[in-house]
Design an enzyme around this catalytic site. Structure first.
Site, PDB file in Angstrom:
ATOM      1  CB  CYS A 118      -0.800  -0.084   1.262  1.00  0.00           C
ATOM      2  SG  CYS A 118      -2.597   0.719   0.760  1.00  0.00           S
TER       3      CYS A 118
ATOM      4  NE  ARG B 179      -8.929   6.080   1.394  1.00  0.00           N
ATOM      5  CZ  ARG B 179      -7.977   6.571   1.437  1.00  0.00           C
ATOM      6  NH1 ARG B 179      -7.394   7.871   0.860  1.00  0.00           N
ATOM      7  NH2 ARG B 179      -6.750   5.739   1.716  1.00  0.00           N
TER       8      ARG B 179
ATOM      9  CG  HIS C 233      -4.141  -3.273   3.222  1.00  0.00           C
ATOM     10  ND1 HIS C 233      -5.418  -3.209   3.745  1.00  0.00           N
ATOM     11  CD2 HIS C 233      -4.000  -2.244   2.622  1.00  0.00           C
ATOM     12  CE1 HIS C 233      -6.089  -2.163   3.188  1.00  0.00           C
ATOM     13  NE2 HIS C 233      -5.203  -1.577   2.517  1.00  0.00           N
TER      14      HIS C 233
HETATM   15  N1  GLN Z   1      -1.717   7.283   1.162  1.00  0.00           N
HETATM   16  C1  GLN Z   1      -1.946   6.241   0.374  1.00  0.00           C
HETATM   17  C2  GLN Z   1      -3.291   6.044  -0.603  1.00  0.00           C
HETATM   18  O1  GLN Z   1      -4.185   6.550   0.097  1.00  0.00           O
HETATM   19  C3  GLN Z   1      -1.817   4.719   0.598  1.00  0.00           C
HETATM   20  C4  GLN Z   1      -2.935   4.569   1.627  1.00  0.00           C
HETATM   21  C5  GLN Z   1      -2.717   3.144   2.440  1.00  0.00           C
HETATM   22  O2  GLN Z   1      -1.481   2.760   2.694  1.00  0.00           O
HETATM   23  N2  GLN Z   1      -3.783   2.339   2.613  1.00  0.00           N
HETATM   24  O3  GLN Z   1      -3.330   5.816  -1.856  1.00  0.00           O
END
Ligand code: GLN
Length: 248
Positions: free
Chosen positions: A97, A131, A197
């Site tokens: 991630c 997201r 994850h």
């Molecule tokens: N900060 C990154 C994003 O939102 C990674 C997020 C995460 O590790 N879940 O794309």
């Protein structure tokens, strides 16, 4: 049963900052799967300002939100040379991630701030305005074997691969690298990055053993890892795959 000396030395980068998705769970799985074969895992935790140990076999960079990544990105950039030396020598590198994004060339966050990556994987990430969240199922081929890998994703970043790496897998379910090209993660030799994850390893024992096999090979102990009773892990895998199927 124990060999008395660690078979695999793992370098856990920034455990205090990049740890939001149960990254310690992945490391616990590595440890137990080695112990069940009479082998040991040694973990070196490396934080801001700490030097990179040169003698590790597996370098692990976990997940973090943009603010956590900002805290470590410059420090990590200062560690790029020893990490590249280790990777070029054949050490395993795994980024999950936020850590995956920082293994690439850089990340442009949602607020416009950019952070450097260390270029161990040929990829670039830019945050989108939504997201990408949910269960993921993909088909992965590694070491001539193809398996289904499951996990969970939650990221704003859209990652696009360059020619220097290939996707970790083809999506059956989920958004993956960028929500548009049907691919998830990246692999180049023994360097691997993924958005999955949850944590990833408990539900994907096959993948955990592939990575451990690579690390043992690099450590100079190439061993045929004895099969384990994975029925609990396979149940978790099946539940995640079923849940992913229901989301569509
Ligand atoms: N900060 C990154 C994003 O939102 C990674 C997020 C995460 O590790 N879940 O794309």
């Amino acid at each position: 049963m124990s060999t008395g000396s660690p078979a695999v030395r793992l370098c856990h980068l920034y455990p205090d900052h990049l740890n939001i998705y149960a990254d310690r769970g992945n490391i616990a799985v590595f440890r137990r799967r080695l112990e069940w074969r009479g082998l040991e895992l040694d973990v070196a935790e490396v934080g801001l300002g700490d030097p990179i140990p040169a003698d590790c076999h597996l370098y692990y960079l976990g997940g973090g939100q943009d603010r956590d990544q900002l805290l470590v990105a410059e420090d990590l950039a200062g560690k790029a040379d020893p990490l590249r030396l280790a990777a070029d020598d054949g050490a395993v590198v795994l980024g999950v991630c936020g850590g995956y994004q920082l293994l690439g060339h850089g990340y442009a966050a949602a607020d416009g701030r950019t952070m450097p990556g260390i270029g161990l994987l040929d990829l670039e990430t830019t945050a989108g305005d939504s997201r990408l969240i949910g269960d993921v199922v993909l088909d992965v081929t590694l070491d001539g074997q193809t398996r289904t890998v499951v996990g969970y994703e939650n990221h704003a970043g859209r990652t696009h691969l360059g020619g220097g790496c290939t996707p970790l897998g083809r999506l059956r379910r989920g958004h993956g690298n960028n929500g548009s090209d049907g691919c998830e993660g990246a692999v180049a030799g023994r360097r691997m990055g993924t958005y999955l994850h949850g944590p990833l390893m408990p539900k994907n024992p096959w993948l955990a053993d592939i990575l451990l096999g690579w690390a043992l090979d690099y450590a100079g102990h190439p061993v045929e890892l004895a099969p384990l009773d994975n029925h609990l892990e396979q149940s978790a895998h099946a539940v995640a795959a079923t849940r992913a199927g229901k989301r569509r």
